[in-house]
Design a protein around this motif. Sequence first.
Motif, PDB file in Angstrom:
ATOM      1  N   SER A  61     -19.196 -25.391  37.748  1.00  0.00           N
ATOM      2  CA  SER A  61     -19.115 -26.041  39.057  1.00  0.00           C
ATOM      3  C   SER A  61     -18.246 -25.163  39.944  1.00  0.00           C
ATOM      4  N   CYS A  62     -18.162 -25.501  41.201  1.00  0.00           N
ATOM      5  CA  CYS A  62     -17.292 -24.746  42.097  1.00  0.00           C
ATOM      6  C   CYS A  62     -16.856 -25.634  43.254  1.00  0.00           C
ATOM      7  N   GLY A  63     -15.879 -25.145  44.000  1.00  0.00           N
ATOM      8  CA  GLY A  63     -15.391 -25.938  45.118  1.00  0.00           C
ATOM      9  C   GLY A  63     -14.626 -25.094  46.114  1.00  0.00           C
ATOM     10  N   PHE A  64     -14.510 -25.633  47.319  1.00  0.00           N
ATOM     11  CA  PHE A  64     -13.830 -24.951  48.420  1.00  0.00           C
ATOM     12  C   PHE A  64     -13.040 -25.982  49.206  1.00  0.00           C
ATOM     13  N   SER A  65     -11.846 -25.598  49.635  1.00  0.00           N
ATOM     14  CA  SER A  65     -11.049 -26.503  50.471  1.00  0.00           C
ATOM     15  C   SER A  65     -10.505 -25.772  51.680  1.00  0.00           C
ATOM     16  N   VAL A  66     -10.428 -26.494  52.782  1.00  0.00           N
ATOM     17  CA  VAL A  66      -9.729 -26.038  53.983  1.00  0.00           C
ATOM     18  C   VAL A  66      -8.982 -27.249  54.503  1.00  0.00           C
ATOM     19  N   GLY A  67      -7.668 -27.123  54.622  1.00  0.00           N
ATOM     20  CA  GLY A  67      -6.877 -28.299  54.965  1.00  0.00           C
ATOM     21  C   GLY A  67      -7.100 -29.378  53.911  1.00  0.00           C
ATOM     22  N   ASN A  68      -7.375 -30.605  54.365  1.00  0.00           N
ATOM     23  CA  ASN A  68      -7.643 -31.687  53.418  1.00  0.00           C
ATOM     24  C   ASN A  68      -9.137 -31.961  53.251  1.00  0.00           C
TER      25      ASN A  68
END
Length: 218
Positions: A61-68
């Motif tokens: 799996s994968c994921g990305f965050s910017v701020g909240n």
Amino acid sequence: MILNFIILYLVISLISGFIMRYEKNILGCGLAGFYPKKNKKVNLQRLFLLGVFNEQRGEDSCGFSVGNNRYVGVKNTALARNFILDQYIDIVENDFTNKPCIFHTRKSTVGAHTEENCHPFVYTELKEGNPEWFFTIAHNGIIRNTTELENTYIKSKISNSKELLKIDSNYIALAIGLKIANGESEKEVLEKYEGNAALLYYTADSTFKAWKGGSNNV
């Protein structure tokens, strides 16, 4: 912009398929982050490139965050390149000015390949009386003393802790997040956990930290 990324995607695919040679026995997730200078923003295409180059470190799996804001990919979008193509339009609509970002590709050791278990994790209810505060974190490694971390740092502070503690990464994430939310140093957690960890994390005020090592390496 989307056309530029599609071209970039094809170039990456050619490079990774015909030039680069990955070791298939790599253990550990892929972890990349960006901390902006004042009034600057991330070069998103470069960060996405790092995410794709980290695919072989984590294909579950994968994921990305910017701020909240958090975006995750599982199943058909578990690979970073497929995730980016699927979520690209939504991601680029964010205001990236002065905001840290994290990109994570997961190679699971514990837990199912679900959206809930994707990194980064974003916690928005750790600081009592401040609904605007948040804590974002991604982890690469294995945490062995999860019960100790829960009993020492988590259970007495969160009534629904069992709902949040699904995989080993959640234990160190919440232990650190609760320390910071209460205005305390997370150093004690980094001294007490057993295992190995690479961590990227940031808070609502854009404080950004990185950690890599075994326990007691503070």
